[in-house]
Design a protein around this motif. Structure first.
Motif, PDB file in Angstrom:
ATOM      1  N   LEU A 217       0.784  -1.231   0.000  1.00 24.82           N
ATOM      2  CA  LEU A 217       0.000   0.000   0.000  1.00 24.82           C
ATOM      3  C   LEU A 217       0.817   1.283   0.000  1.00 24.82           C
ATOM      4  O   LEU A 217       0.245   2.373  -0.074  1.00 24.82           O
ATOM      5  CB  LEU A 217      -0.941   0.001   1.218  1.00 24.82           C
ATOM      6  N   LYS A 218       2.115   1.179   0.070  1.00 24.60           N
ATOM      7  CA  LYS A 218       2.937   2.385   0.157  1.00 24.60           C
ATOM      8  C   LYS A 218       2.797   3.244  -1.086  1.00 24.60           C
ATOM      9  O   LYS A 218       2.621   4.468  -1.010  1.00 24.60           O
ATOM     10  CB  LYS A 218       4.398   2.009   0.381  1.00 24.60           C
ATOM     11  N   ASP A 219       2.884   2.630  -2.269  1.00 26.68           N
ATOM     12  CA  ASP A 219       2.794   3.395  -3.511  1.00 26.68           C
ATOM     13  C   ASP A 219       1.426   4.042  -3.681  1.00 26.68           C
ATOM     14  O   ASP A 219       1.302   5.156  -4.207  1.00 26.68           O
ATOM     15  CB  ASP A 219       3.080   2.487  -4.711  1.00 26.68           C
ATOM     16  N   GLN A 220       0.383   3.354  -3.239  1.00 24.18           N
ATOM     17  CA  GLN A 220      -0.976   3.854  -3.414  1.00 24.18           C
ATOM     18  C   GLN A 220      -1.334   4.942  -2.424  1.00 24.18           C
ATOM     19  O   GLN A 220      -2.038   5.901  -2.756  1.00 24.18           O
ATOM     20  CB  GLN A 220      -1.970   2.689  -3.271  1.00 24.18           C
ATOM     21  N   THR A 221      -0.854   4.812  -1.190  1.00 21.60           N
ATOM     22  CA  THR A 221      -1.294   5.727  -0.134  1.00 21.60           C
ATOM     23  C   THR A 221      -0.190   6.614   0.424  1.00 21.60           C
ATOM     24  O   THR A 221      -0.488   7.625   1.064  1.00 21.60           O
ATOM     25  CB  THR A 221      -1.882   4.932   1.046  1.00 21.60           C
ATOM     26  N   GLY A 222       1.065   6.217   0.219  1.00 26.18           N
ATOM     27  CA  GLY A 222       2.159   6.958   0.829  1.00 26.18           C
ATOM     28  C   GLY A 222       2.428   6.541   2.259  1.00 26.18           C
ATOM     29  O   GLY A 222       3.330   7.084   2.909  1.00 26.18           O
ATOM     30  N   CYS A 223       1.679   5.565   2.764  1.00 30.59           N
ATOM     31  CA  CYS A 223       1.843   5.100   4.147  1.00 30.59           C
ATOM     32  C   CYS A 223       2.969   4.073   4.229  1.00 30.59           C
ATOM     33  O   CYS A 223       3.178   3.282   3.310  1.00 30.59           O
ATOM     34  CB  CYS A 223       0.553   4.474   4.656  1.00 30.59           C
ATOM     35  N   GLU A 224       3.664   4.079   5.371  1.00 30.62           N
ATOM     36  CA  GLU A 224       4.772   3.138   5.562  1.00 30.62           C
ATOM     37  C   GLU A 224       4.545   2.205   6.737  1.00 30.62           C
ATOM     38  O   GLU A 224       5.201   1.172   6.840  1.00 30.62           O
ATOM     39  CB  GLU A 224       6.082   3.903   5.758  1.00 30.62           C
ATOM     40  N   THR A 225       3.648   2.546   7.642  1.00 30.44           N
ATOM     41  CA  THR A 225       3.394   1.694   8.804  1.00 30.44           C
ATOM     42  C   THR A 225       1.898   1.429   8.948  1.00 30.44           C
ATOM     43  O   THR A 225       1.063   2.105   8.337  1.00 30.44           O
ATOM     44  CB  THR A 225       3.901   2.349  10.101  1.00 30.44           C
ATOM     45  N   ALA A 226       1.580   0.440   9.790  1.00 23.66           N
ATOM     46  CA  ALA A 226       0.182   0.116  10.043  1.00 23.66           C
ATOM     47  C   ALA A 226      -0.535   1.304  10.675  1.00 23.66           C
ATOM     48  O   ALA A 226      -1.693   1.589  10.354  1.00 23.66           O
ATOM     49  CB  ALA A 226       0.095  -1.112  10.956  1.00 23.66           C
ATOM     50  N   GLU A 227       0.149   2.014  11.566  1.00 23.84           N
ATOM     51  CA  GLU A 227      -0.469   3.176  12.205  1.00 23.84           C
ATOM     52  C   GLU A 227      -0.692   4.296  11.196  1.00 23.84           C
ATOM     53  O   GLU A 227      -1.702   5.005  11.260  1.00 23.84           O
ATOM     54  CB  GLU A 227       0.411   3.669  13.361  1.00 23.84           C
ATOM     55  N   ASP A 228       0.237   4.450  10.262  1.00 24.08           N
ATOM     56  CA  ASP A 228       0.052   5.435   9.188  1.00 24.08           C
ATOM     57  C   ASP A 228      -1.221   5.117   8.403  1.00 24.08           C
ATOM     58  O   ASP A 228      -2.008   6.021   8.080  1.00 24.08           O
ATOM     59  CB  ASP A 228       1.240   5.421   8.226  1.00 24.08           C
ATOM     60  N   LEU A 229      -1.412   3.852   8.083  1.00 18.89           N
ATOM     61  CA  LEU A 229      -2.563   3.449   7.286  1.00 18.89           C
ATOM     62  C   LEU A 229      -3.863   3.678   8.053  1.00 18.89           C
ATOM     63  O   LEU A 229      -4.858   4.147   7.487  1.00 18.89           O
ATOM     64  CB  LEU A 229      -2.449   1.977   6.891  1.00 18.89           C
ATOM     65  N   LYS A 230      -3.866   3.379   9.335  1.00 21.21           N
ATOM     66  CA  LYS A 230      -5.067   3.614  10.141  1.00 21.21           C
ATOM     67  C   LYS A 230      -5.443   5.095  10.142  1.00 21.21           C
ATOM     68  O   LYS A 230      -6.619   5.442  10.011  1.00 21.21           O
ATOM     69  CB  LYS A 230      -4.840   3.127  11.574  1.00 21.21           C
ATOM     70  N   GLU A 231      -4.441   5.955  10.274  1.00 23.39           N
ATOM     71  CA  GLU A 231      -4.707   7.391  10.277  1.00 23.39           C
ATOM     72  C   GLU A 231      -5.162   7.849   8.896  1.00 23.39           C
ATOM     73  O   GLU A 231      -6.053   8.703   8.769  1.00 23.39           O
ATOM     74  CB  GLU A 231      -3.449   8.145  10.698  1.00 23.39           C
ATOM     75  N   TYR A 232      -4.574   7.288   7.870  1.00 22.08           N
ATOM     76  CA  TYR A 232      -4.950   7.611   6.484  1.00 22.08           C
ATOM     77  C   TYR A 232      -6.412   7.252   6.253  1.00 22.08           C
ATOM     78  O   TYR A 232      -7.172   8.036   5.676  1.00 22.08           O
ATOM     79  CB  TYR A 232      -4.041   6.826   5.547  1.00 22.08           C
ATOM     80  N   VAL A 233      -6.811   6.077   6.677  1.00 25.26           N
ATOM     81  CA  VAL A 233      -8.198   5.635   6.510  1.00 25.26           C
ATOM     82  C   VAL A 233      -9.142   6.527   7.312  1.00 25.26           C
ATOM     83  O   VAL A 233     -10.218   6.907   6.837  1.00 25.26           O
ATOM     84  CB  VAL A 233      -8.352   4.161   6.934  1.00 25.26           C
ATOM     85  N   ARG A 234      -8.739   6.879   8.536  1.00 28.57           N
ATOM     86  CA  ARG A 234      -9.592   7.734   9.364  1.00 28.57           C
ATOM     87  C   ARG A 234      -9.797   9.093   8.712  1.00 28.57           C
ATOM     88  O   ARG A 234     -10.924   9.602   8.642  1.00 28.57           O
ATOM     89  CB  ARG A 234      -8.959   7.918  10.754  1.00 28.57           C
ATOM     90  N   GLU A 235      -8.720   9.701   8.208  1.00 31.22           N
ATOM     91  CA  GLU A 235      -8.830  11.016   7.575  1.00 31.22           C
ATOM     92  C   GLU A 235      -9.728  10.972   6.345  1.00 31.22           C
ATOM     93  O   GLU A 235     -10.579  11.850   6.146  1.00 31.22           O
ATOM     94  CB  GLU A 235      -7.436  11.513   7.179  1.00 31.22           C
ATOM     95  N   ASN A 236      -9.548   9.944   5.511  1.00 32.14           N
ATOM     96  CA  ASN A 236     -10.353   9.834   4.302  1.00 32.14           C
ATOM     97  C   ASN A 236     -11.813   9.578   4.616  1.00 32.14           C
ATOM     98  O   ASN A 236     -12.703  10.139   3.980  1.00 32.14           O
ATOM     99  CB  ASN A 236      -9.800   8.725   3.407  1.00 32.14           C
ATOM    100  N   GLN A 237     -12.075   8.740   5.619  1.00 29.44           N
ATOM    101  CA  GLN A 237     -13.455   8.444   5.979  1.00 29.44           C
ATOM    102  C   GLN A 237     -14.138   9.669   6.568  1.00 29.44           C
ATOM    103  O   GLN A 237     -15.307   9.951   6.272  1.00 29.44           O
ATOM    104  CB  GLN A 237     -13.502   7.283   6.972  1.00 29.44           C
ATOM    105  N   GLN A 238     -13.415  10.424   7.398  1.00 29.51           N
ATOM    106  CA  GLN A 238     -14.012  11.626   7.973  1.00 29.51           C
ATOM    107  C   GLN A 238     -14.330  12.640   6.881  1.00 29.51           C
ATOM    108  O   GLN A 238     -15.422  13.240   6.871  1.00 29.51           O
ATOM    109  CB  GLN A 238     -13.065  12.246   9.000  1.00 29.51           C
ATOM    110  N   GLU A 239     -13.411  12.818   5.951  1.00 27.63           N
ATOM    111  CA  GLU A 239     -13.659  13.748   4.851  1.00 27.63           C
ATOM    112  C   GLU A 239     -14.851  13.285   4.006  1.00 27.63           C
ATOM    113  O   GLU A 239     -15.695  14.082   3.597  1.00 27.63           O
ATOM    114  CB  GLU A 239     -12.417  13.862   3.977  1.00 27.63           C
ATOM    115  N   SER A 240     -14.932  11.981   3.768  1.00 29.08           N
ATOM    116  CA  SER A 240     -16.047  11.436   2.989  1.00 29.08           C
ATOM    117  C   SER A 240     -17.374  11.655   3.699  1.00 29.08           C
ATOM    118  O   SER A 240     -18.378  12.014   3.074  1.00 29.08           O
ATOM    119  CB  SER A 240     -15.818   9.944   2.741  1.00 29.08           C
ATOM    120  N   MET A 241     -17.401  11.449   5.022  1.00 26.29           N
ATOM    121  CA  MET A 241     -18.635  11.650   5.787  1.00 26.29           C
ATOM    122  C   MET A 241     -19.096  13.102   5.711  1.00 26.29           C
ATOM    123  O   MET A 241     -20.288  13.375   5.541  1.00 26.29           O
ATOM    124  CB  MET A 241     -18.411  11.226   7.239  1.00 26.29           C
TER     125      MET A 241
END
Length: 388
Positions: A217-241
């Motif tokens: 997922l690094k190339d797709q999201t820019g995330c490097e760790t599991a915690e990075d991905l969790k924060e990425y998902v949270r930010e995107n979901q909040q913006e979507s809501m």
């Protein structure tokens, strides 16, 4: 730097929800008896096609339509939105992470006839349903794949397959809900399904680790760790809501005084195509589909007007904000998929989707999240408060 996923990807713009409702109805009807009936028509026909950029300029705006001439907009900057509508719950975030991991799941066909079927397996089954000893229409099928973890069959069907084995034949008992809108004749009735398990596929979902994120997922999201991905998902979901809330707010509070005929015609053509396409996918005629989901010409007219209203409202905001889409924005938003999107949907449609994304982003960025957005009148929503 983390990459942002476009909140308004290639969909049927604001009217996608209407089509989704229609498709959901047909899919639910097809699955509802736990037995998708096969085609009612054997006639072979070509898949319907549609010019998605019909009636659109290459800028993404409607041809010969100035939306602000037809729409009265509410105040859409600084709208209050409650935390409940803006901040995703942990349950939602967990489900999103599960979906991401599931998309990287691996499958292995099971040949061991002694292994018990797990609730994460995919099984291929034959089944026949009967009520009071009599087979009922739409209750039988052969060679059906069933994802036990994500079953759309009636409650209790998939659960009773768990624990059985490859090659086994057995009966299960289920009760249809009451009321049962999709088929009132089955409402509240107990049915017995005879099941034969033809094959079993084990599905293994990877664990969320830093290594998994870096490899997949690094190339797709820019995330490097599991915690990075969790924060990425949270930010995107909040913006979507927030974006979804703002679209609802606009639809509820904007006033469309008139729909130009050329826009109505384009929207009607789309709705008609959508129904025809769904019928094709179910191997039905459009008339059979419309009868199955109780859709009439009046219903098509209703969907058409609703779609046209949404397009006018969105374009009115875009006109007011002077939103223009250049090639650089398209490349940044859609990346490697841009050429494919342009070929399939046309420049006008792709740019309109990008315009809608920008409109939603402007409103979301200027929304005000409050702890409690209700007024003294119990039940008043944040949107209603802002409208007042």
């Amino acid at each position: 730097m983390r990459k942002k996923i476009a909140a308004a990807a290639l969909c049927v713009c604001l009217a996608a929800s209407l089509t989704a409702c229609q498709r959901s109805a047909t899919e639910t009807q097809a699955d509802s008896t736990a037995a998708d009936t096969n085609a009612s028509t054997e006639e072979t026909r070509e898949m319907p096609t549609f010019d998605y950029s019909e009636g659109l300029e290459d800028t993404g705006y409607m041809t010969d339509v100035t939306a602000s001439d037809y729409v009265e907009l509410p105040q859409y900057i600084g709208v209050e939105i409650s935390e409940a509508d803006a901040i995703p719950t942990q349950e939602t975030l967990d489900a999103l992470m599960e979906n991401i991991l599931s998309s990287y799941a691996t499958e292995e066909e099971i040949t061991d006839t002694e292994r018990a079927i797990a609730d994460t397996d995919v099984v291929n089954i034959d089944y026949s349903g009967s009520i009071d000893g009599e087979l009922f229409d739409g209750g039988s099928a052969e060679g059906t794949d069933l994802d036990l973890a994500n079953s759309t069959f009636i409650d209790g069907f998939a659960e009773q397959i768990v624990g059985h084995k490859l090659g086994e034949e057995f009966d299960i008992t289920v009760t249809f809900p009451d009321p049962y809108e999709l088929n009132s004749d089955l409402a509240g009735k107990e049915a017995i399904f005879h099941i034969k398990v033809n094959s079993v596929t084990a599905v293994t979902t990877p664990e969320l680790t830093d290594e998994f994120v870096q490899e997949n997922l690094k190339d797709q999201t820019g995330c490097e760790t599991a915690e990075d991905l969790k924060e990425y998902v949270r930010e995107n979901q909040q913006e979507s809501m927030i974006m979804n809330y703002m679209w609802d707010y606009l639809r509820e509070n904007a006033t469309v005084n008139e729909i130009p005929q050329n826009l109505y015609d384009v929207c009607y053509d789309y709705q008609d195509f959508s129904a025809d396409l769904q019928a094709y996918q179910l191997n039905m005629t459009k008339e059979e589909l419309m009868e199955m989901v109780s859709m009439s010409e009046d219903t098509l007219d209703e969907y058409t007007k609703s779609m046209a209203d949404e397009i006018l409202i969105a374009q009115a905001v875009a006109e007011k904000e002077n939103i223009q889409i250049d090639d650089a924005y398209l490349e940044e938003t859609y990346g490697d998929q841009l050429d494919s999107y342009l070929e399939t949907y046309g420049t006008g449609y792709v740019k309109r989707s990008a315009i809608l994304n920008k409109v939603a982003k402007i409103m979301a960025d200027n929304a005000v999240i409050v702890e409690n957005a209700e007024t003294e009148a119990e039940g008043t929503t944040a949107a209603e408060t802002a409208a007042e």
